[in-house]
Write an enzyme that holds these catalytic residues in place. Structure first.
Site, mmCIF file in Angstrom:
data_model
loop_
_atom_site.group_PDB
_atom_site.id
_atom_site.type_symbol
_atom_site.label_atom_id
_atom_site.label_comp_id
_atom_site.label_asym_id
_atom_site.label_seq_id
_atom_site.Cartn_x
_atom_site.Cartn_y
_atom_site.Cartn_z
ATOM 1 C CG HIS A 85 40.852 38.222 40.409
ATOM 2 N ND1 HIS A 85 42.358 37.957 40.552
ATOM 3 C CD2 HIS A 85 41.237 39.343 39.918
ATOM 4 C CE1 HIS A 85 42.870 38.647 40.328
ATOM 5 N NE2 HIS A 85 41.305 39.955 39.635
ATOM 6 C CE1 TYR A 95 46.298 35.587 39.975
ATOM 7 C CE2 TYR A 95 44.466 34.002 39.210
ATOM 8 C CZ TYR A 95 45.024 35.493 40.590
ATOM 9 O OH TYR A 95 44.621 35.679 41.393
ATOM 10 C CD GLU A 137 41.195 35.077 42.440
ATOM 11 O OE1 GLU A 137 41.321 33.672 41.892
ATOM 12 O OE2 GLU A 137 42.093 35.716 42.713
ATOM 13 C CE1 TYR A 190 31.822 42.457 43.149
ATOM 14 C CE2 TYR A 190 32.240 43.871 45.020
ATOM 15 C CZ TYR A 190 32.661 42.499 44.118
ATOM 16 O OH TYR A 190 34.117 42.585 44.014
ATOM 17 N NE ARG A 206 31.556 49.033 32.494
ATOM 18 C CZ ARG A 206 32.034 48.558 31.411
ATOM 19 N NH1 ARG A 206 32.826 47.490 31.537
ATOM 20 N NH2 ARG A 206 32.800 49.272 30.263
ATOM 21 C CB SER A 209 26.369 48.610 45.049
ATOM 22 O OG SER A 209 27.511 48.790 45.689
ATOM 23 N N GLY A 277 27.049 60.983 45.866
ATOM 24 C CA GLY A 277 25.863 60.395 45.432
ATOM 25 C C GLY A 277 25.582 59.297 45.129
#
Length: 403
Positions: A85, A95, A137, A190, A206, A209, A277
């Site tokens: 988030h 929220y 958060e 990421y 999106r 990483s 992968g």
């Protein structure tokens, strides 16, 4: 606090959530996006289309109902959600929107089964959960803002270098447009990036990483071009856009590094990396970090992919494997001659390399597709590895249930 009556009302919905949770969350998202279309800019609409986001939310709602008497057991999951988030710059006000639409969806889906008392109980329970998440958060935002080189909101980055690592994976070297420093990331974290998709008329975020060690003037992300396979899977909108439409000199926006799937820097014992992968990308950051440290840790990396053609960073890791005696890299290829050094034919079978990976005081990190994760976790358990030393990252909405 919830009363016993309210707890009983919520626990009474558990059988319904088990059977019809996905129906509820699909209705919820459709309703929320219809009434609040601006929120589409925060959600991966590809995950909406393939229903992984709805499935993840259904699992979360069910888990909350099942543990309503002791929601503290969900803190690791809530931490994961909180990191995601904050990487999307979610606000406390949003929220309220979610809560309003979730309660309305419960009422609309259950119909006559949704008594006023039940809706009131769920409303109170949601408020408690929202307060937990908002405070969590807030602490993450504060922690990030205290880091040197950090920033708030979406910051513009220039793609200064674009490198093809394999037939389907390309690295993008992202430098801040303002020329200022970037914050140190933890190996394994990421970046959330976003681009404007003209076809959809919205921004699409999106998470990718970071595949480079901390301490650079840039972040490197390594992206797999997701190609559809018939009607079951469509092309990845953003991965294809990055590969096909963006080049050196183009701009993307990013928020500060996020994620709790990170290398444990306190434990100086062995590290075992198990990837499938594109799941290798966070391990490149970990490996580069470890290679730069003066204190050596034994590292075993087991990686599986279809063939050498799709194996990114193959030469770089092979060179490190030859250079350092503390590193051992073993690869499984679906398609290979079997004559390559340190390469095994077939899918990853941890039992075949148990002499290599079963080490005292080792931490085990797993990253890859859902089925790969499930198998690796079960295989490690069968080999006697303590679950407390196993850490994993599922790309996309978390749908993996280990209970």
């Amino acid at each position: 606090m919830l009363t016993k009556t309210e707890i009983d009302l919520i626990k009474g919905t558990v059988p319904i959530l088990r059977e019809h949770g996905l129906l509820l969350t699909k209705h919820f998202y459709q309703r929320m996006f219809r009434l609040n279309p601006e929120l589409k800019n925060l959600f991966n609409m590809g995950n909406q289309k393939n229903e992984t986001q709805q499935t993840a939310l259904a699992n979360s709602v069910l888990a909350y109902a099942e543990n309503i008497e002791n929601p503290g057991v969900l803190l690791p999951v809530l931490q994961h959600i909180g990191e995601k988030h904050t990487s999307l710059m979610i606000t406390a006000e949003q929220y309220s929107i979610v809560g309003e639409n979730l309660l309305a969806s419960i009422q609309e889906v259950l119909g006559e089964g949704a008594s006023d008392e039940l809706i009131a109980a769920w409303g109170k329970a949601y408020t408690i959960l929202a307060d937990i998440m908002i405070n969590l958060e807030k602490s993450i935002y504060i922690e990030k803002s205290s880091l040197s080189g950090s920033w708030s909101g979406w910051r513009k980055f220039v793609i200064k270098k674009k490198v093809q690592e394999s037939e389907e994976i390309t690295s993008f070297y992202l430098y801040p447009e303002d020329g200022k420093d970037v914050s140190l990331h933890k190996p394994g974290q990421y970046l959330s990036i976003r681009v404007f998709v003209k076809e959809l008329g919205i921004f699409q975020p999106r998470q990718y990483s970071i595949s480079s060690a901390p301490g650079n003037k840039y972040y490197r992300i390594s992206v797999k071009k997701e190609v559809g396979q018939g009607v079951a899977k469509e092309d990845g909108i953003i991965s294809n856009y990055l590969h096909n439409s963006l080049g050196e000199g183009d701009i993307v926006e990013a928020t500060p590094p996020a994620g709790e799937f990170v290398l444990n820097l306190e434990n100086k014992g062995p590290v075992v990396l198990i990837s499938g992968g594109i799941g290798q990308t966070p391990f490149m950051s970990m490996l580069e970090y470890l290679a730069g440290e003066s204190e050596r840790r034994e590292v075993k990396w087991i990686h599986g992919c279809r063939s050498a053609n799709v194996h990114a960073f193959k030469n770089e890791v092979s060179d490190l494997n030859k250079k350092f005696d503390w590193l051992e890299h073993i690869v499984f290829y679906d398609d290979c001659s079997g004559s390559e050094e340190n390469v095994k034919k077939g899918r990853v079978e941890l039992s075949e390399v148990k002499e290599t990976i079963l080490l005292p005081d080792a931490d085990y990190y797993i990253c890859g597709p859902k089925l790969f994760l499930e198998k690796a976790i079960k295989d490690l358990a069968a080999l006697g590895v303590d679950r407390e030393h196993v850490f994993f990252e599922e790309f996309g909405p978390q749908t993996l249930n280990l209970n």
